[in-house]
Scaffold this active site. Structure first.
Site, mmCIF file in Angstrom:
data_model
loop_
_atom_site.group_PDB
_atom_site.id
_atom_site.type_symbol
_atom_site.label_atom_id
_atom_site.label_comp_id
_atom_site.label_asym_id
_atom_site.label_seq_id
_atom_site.Cartn_x
_atom_site.Cartn_y
_atom_site.Cartn_z
ATOM 1 C CB CYS A 1 13.899 29.774 -20.610
ATOM 2 S SG CYS A 1 13.659 29.771 -18.853
ATOM 3 C CG ASN B 1 17.795 32.061 -16.325
ATOM 4 O OD1 ASN B 1 17.071 32.638 -17.128
ATOM 5 N ND2 ASN B 1 17.711 30.764 -16.082
ATOM 6 C CG HIS C 1 17.591 30.099 -21.522
ATOM 7 N ND1 HIS C 1 17.369 31.412 -21.162
ATOM 8 C CD2 HIS C 1 17.351 29.362 -20.402
ATOM 9 C CE1 HIS C 1 17.024 31.461 -19.895
ATOM 10 N NE2 HIS C 1 17.001 30.238 -19.411
HETATM 11 O O1 LIG Z 1 25.602 23.609 -9.585
HETATM 12 C C1 LIG Z 1 24.616 23.689 -8.812
HETATM 13 O O2 LIG Z 1 24.571 23.266 -7.650
HETATM 14 C C2 LIG Z 1 23.374 24.350 -9.350
HETATM 15 C C3 LIG Z 1 22.559 23.280 -10.061
HETATM 16 C C4 LIG Z 1 21.282 23.902 -10.551
HETATM 17 N N1 LIG Z 1 21.547 25.058 -11.391
HETATM 18 C C5 LIG Z 1 20.710 25.320 -12.417
HETATM 19 C C6 LIG Z 1 19.789 24.368 -12.822
HETATM 20 C C7 LIG Z 1 18.940 24.660 -13.883
HETATM 21 C C8 LIG Z 1 19.030 25.894 -14.486
HETATM 22 C C9 LIG Z 1 18.122 26.257 -15.562
HETATM 23 C C10 LIG Z 1 17.120 27.188 -15.313
HETATM 24 C C11 LIG Z 1 16.223 27.544 -16.303
HETATM 25 C C12 LIG Z 1 15.142 28.508 -16.026
HETATM 26 O O3 LIG Z 1 15.337 29.624 -16.843
HETATM 27 C C13 LIG Z 1 16.343 27.022 -17.606
HETATM 28 C C14 LIG Z 1 17.356 26.091 -17.869
HETATM 29 C C15 LIG Z 1 18.235 25.714 -16.853
HETATM 30 CL CL1 LIG Z 1 19.475 24.559 -17.192
HETATM 31 C C16 LIG Z 1 19.974 26.788 -14.062
HETATM 32 N N2 LIG Z 1 20.807 26.491 -13.049
HETATM 33 C C17 LIG Z 1 22.430 26.102 -10.875
HETATM 34 C C18 LIG Z 1 23.715 25.491 -10.317
#
Ligand SMILES: O=C(O)C1CCN(c2ccc(-c3cc(CO)ccc3Cl)cn2)CC1
Length: 325
Positions: A111, A280, A250
């Site tokens: 990313c 994403n 990002h």
């Molecule tokens: O709230 C919850 O239970 C969930 C907890 C986990 N979550 C996440 C965690 C990490 C990412 C993420 C991914 C990338 C990869 O491009 C880069 C940067 C990030 Cl911060 C996106 N979402 C979704 C909600």
């Protein structure tokens, strides 16, 4: 001479998949996805591959600039979902555009891929050797997502965005930059794992081509390491959050943007956001956001604004560019 962003463009597959649509193929809910991530829908390719999305961006950049394809000196595609590891997606784009004089290569930094690629392209331009370059972030993550894993498959989408760099006496485009990576934490986001499997190797693990994410680890890394990176890069440019017009981070999670704005004490309204529409899209997220901001007139490409571009994600990679645009 310097590189200057003279055109931006983006493209996403026509097919839209809403959170509601996902509830029909897996055990999830619109409420959970929207409240935890800010995502409401994503574009999912039905038959276009990564090079097709990237080519659509390249075609728009050429049309806007009236440049002939023969005038393009280089094409960089940042992606973690290439059509293939060879040929590079960039070389497929080169062929489809007819950019016969360009050299083309892919760059893999998850990313942060577009950030790394724009920094590399800037150096190619300031070398004075090259006059016109195309930098694209493009992903068809729907190819590598494990659609049986509801924790990750609801987060990602397909799309592409990019910029045309042209040599200019006005400059520099990058007021400061700070690119980072930490391979010791790289196992928290992986995809396309392949292992030695010859008749002469002791195969230890099987290949695992799916995208795997330790969400908690990435989330915590983002909240802890990224604000520091933004502030140190602003410091290098002798700027502060008040003198920055917009922050284009990002687009992984809207709660992350809330936390970032608070941590660097910047107005949340300066943090542009479109993950509600695209999900994403990894390396494509920042150039899509930039292209939409230019299309809406928020960002003007007239050299009067200072913006911050920050990527963070798999690798672990992260990085910030302070751009005079
Ligand atoms: O709230 C919850 O239970 C969930 C907890 C986990 N979550 C996440 C965690 C990490 C990412 C993420 C991914 C990338 C990869 O491009 C880069 C940067 C990030 Cl911060 C996106 N979402 C979704 C909600």
């Amino acid at each position: 001479s310097f590189g200057k962003i003279t055109a931006v463009a983006h493209y996403a597959p026509e097919q839209v998949v809403t959170n509601e649509d996902l509830t029909k193929v897996m055990d999830t809910s619109d409420e959970w996805i929207k409240s935890r991530t800010g995502i409401e829908q994503r574009h999912i390719s039905s038959n276009e591959n990564t090079s097709d999305l990237a080519t659509k961006v390249g075609q728009q950049l050429l049309a806007q600039s009236k440049l002939k394809p023969e005038a393009i000196d280089f094409i960089i595609v940042a992606t973690i979902s290439p059509d293939a590891s060879m040929p590079s997606t960039a070389s497929l784009v080169q062929a489809k555009l007819g950019a016969v004089n360009a050299f083309a290569f892919d760059l893999t930094a998850a990313c942060s891929g577009f950030i790394y690629a724009l920094s590399v392209a800037d150096k190619l331009m300031t070398s004075g050797v090259y006059k016109n370059g195309i930098v694209i972030g493009a992903e068809v993550l729907s190819k590598v997502v494990d659609w049986s894993d509801r924790a990750t498959s609801v987060l990602f989408g397909d799309g592409a965005g990019g910029v045309l760099l042209q040599s200019s006496a006005q400059g520099p485009m990058l007021l400061s930059e700070s690119l980072k990576s930490d391979g010791s934490r790289s196992q928290s986001l992986t995809s396309n794992l392949t292992q030695p499997n010859s008749p002469f190797s002791k195969a230890t693990q099987a290949n695992d081509l799916f995208l795997k994410m330790d969400g908690r680890a990435i989330f915590d890394f983002a909240v802890r390491d990224v604000p520091k990176n933004i502030l140190e890069t602003l410091e290098k440019a002798e700027l502060n959050p008040e003198t920055v017009d917009y922050f284009l981070l990002h687009q992984a999670n809207s709660r992350i943007l809330d936390k970032m704005a608070r941590k660097i004490k910047a107005n949340r309204s300066k943090f542009l956001q479109n993950m509600q529409e695209y999900g994403n899209t990894s390396a494509a997220s920042i150039p899509i956001l930039l292209s939409e901001a230019v299309a809406s007139g928020t960002i003007k490409l007239d050299g009067t604004q200072k913006i911050v571009l920050t990527g963070f994600g798999g690798g672990l990679t992260w990085g910030t560019l302070v751009v005079k645009i």
